[in-house]
Design a protein around this motif. Sequence first.
Motif, mmCIF file in Angstrom:
data_model
loop_
_atom_site.group_PDB
_atom_site.id
_atom_site.type_symbol
_atom_site.label_atom_id
_atom_site.label_comp_id
_atom_site.label_asym_id
_atom_site.label_seq_id
_atom_site.Cartn_x
_atom_site.Cartn_y
_atom_site.Cartn_z
ATOM 1 N N GLU A 2 0.819 -1.205 0.000
ATOM 2 C CA GLU A 2 0.000 0.000 0.000
ATOM 3 C C GLU A 2 0.861 1.267 0.000
ATOM 4 O O GLU A 2 0.430 2.326 -0.447
ATOM 5 N N GLU A 3 2.110 1.154 0.477
ATOM 6 C CA GLU A 3 3.006 2.312 0.553
ATOM 7 C C GLU A 3 3.570 2.708 -0.812
ATOM 8 O O GLU A 3 4.116 3.799 -0.966
ATOM 9 N N VAL B 31 11.999 1.817 -6.527
ATOM 10 C CA VAL B 31 10.694 2.025 -5.889
ATOM 11 C C VAL B 31 10.509 3.498 -5.542
ATOM 12 O O VAL B 31 11.424 4.138 -5.013
ATOM 13 N N LEU B 32 9.334 4.020 -5.868
ATOM 14 C CA LEU B 32 8.934 5.360 -5.429
ATOM 15 C C LEU B 32 7.729 5.206 -4.520
ATOM 16 O O LEU B 32 6.671 4.719 -4.933
ATOM 17 N N LYS B 33 7.884 5.621 -3.247
ATOM 18 C CA LYS B 33 6.780 5.510 -2.295
ATOM 19 C C LYS B 33 5.755 6.621 -2.527
ATOM 20 O O LYS B 33 6.051 7.655 -3.133
ATOM 21 N N LYS B 34 4.548 6.402 -2.017
ATOM 22 C CA LYS B 34 3.542 7.452 -2.016
ATOM 23 C C LYS B 34 4.006 8.584 -1.105
ATOM 24 O O LYS B 34 4.781 8.368 -0.169
ATOM 25 N N ASP B 35 3.502 9.784 -1.376
ATOM 26 C CA ASP B 35 3.948 10.971 -0.635
ATOM 27 C C ASP B 35 3.864 10.787 0.871
ATOM 28 O O ASP B 35 4.779 11.154 1.617
ATOM 29 N N GLN C 68 6.815 8.767 2.368
ATOM 30 C CA GLN C 68 8.205 9.141 2.098
ATOM 31 C C GLN C 68 8.825 9.794 3.330
ATOM 32 O O GLN C 68 8.134 10.392 4.157
ATOM 33 N N PHE C 69 10.163 9.659 3.409
ATOM 34 C CA PHE C 69 10.880 10.250 4.530
ATOM 35 C C PHE C 69 10.907 11.771 4.404
ATOM 36 O O PHE C 69 10.983 12.322 3.304
ATOM 37 N N VAL C 70 10.845 12.435 5.554
ATOM 38 C CA VAL C 70 10.943 13.895 5.583
ATOM 39 C C VAL C 70 12.404 14.301 5.432
ATOM 40 O O VAL C 70 13.285 13.749 6.087
ATOM 41 N N THR C 71 12.674 15.266 4.560
ATOM 42 C CA THR C 71 14.031 15.767 4.349
ATOM 43 C C THR C 71 14.223 17.104 5.059
ATOM 44 O O THR C 71 13.253 17.736 5.510
#
Length: 235
Positions: free
Chosen positions: A131-132, A146-150, A153-156
């Motif tokens: 689901e991610e 892999v590109l995760k959904k917004d 995603q990790f905070v930068t």
Amino acid sequence: MHVYVEILIRTVLAILVLLLIARILGKQTISNMTFHDFVTSITLGAIAANLAFNELLKLTHLILALIVITIMSYLLSVIALKSRKMRSWISGSPTVLIEGGKILEDNMKKVRYTLDSLDQALREKGIFDIEEVNYVVLEDNGMVSVLKKDEYQFVTKKDMKLHPNGQVFPVELIMDGEVMEKNLENNGLTKEWLEREVRRKGKRISDVFYAARGTKQQLIFDFYEDGIQQSIDKE
């Protein structure tokens, strides 16, 4: 005894020839196993094995075969660089497996990629819940991007509007107890400076096994005598 000597010589020659060929073909061949690289590696391995152990085949014939496959592989690499269409045929092309969070069954069937393989690839990326995922691409070297959904995603630091700290490439200063004088010179450092930094630790250069300047300009030291009374050894 003569047979063993001949096998020894042929084996050493096979290894040396393969090393030379690897240098000629470049790092791409050993880092990215595309269709072209896979075929080249298998063929070179088979020829090299015959060169080492098959006494019935002439040495000159095997070396000629190695030269031909090397030239062919090099030419295919050049062609792949020149033509995008040929590159797709020679090296393969990426295949989208998940788009917009939806599994593309037809694409997976086309490349014969199973759901089990997809789940495993995601787990290796630290993703246990499909689901991610927003996009998954099977690259031409067999790796999965892999590109995760917004929302997953990790905070930068940019997202948090924090000023990033300047980072530099790490530099080895001492390796295996030997001062890397070339690295010091290339980075505007001196052996005298390094000796001063070591003395601040209450040590001498001869006590240091490994030393490096890290990405944040910090100094990292590992000494021969670490002061560990008993190390943990898991069997």
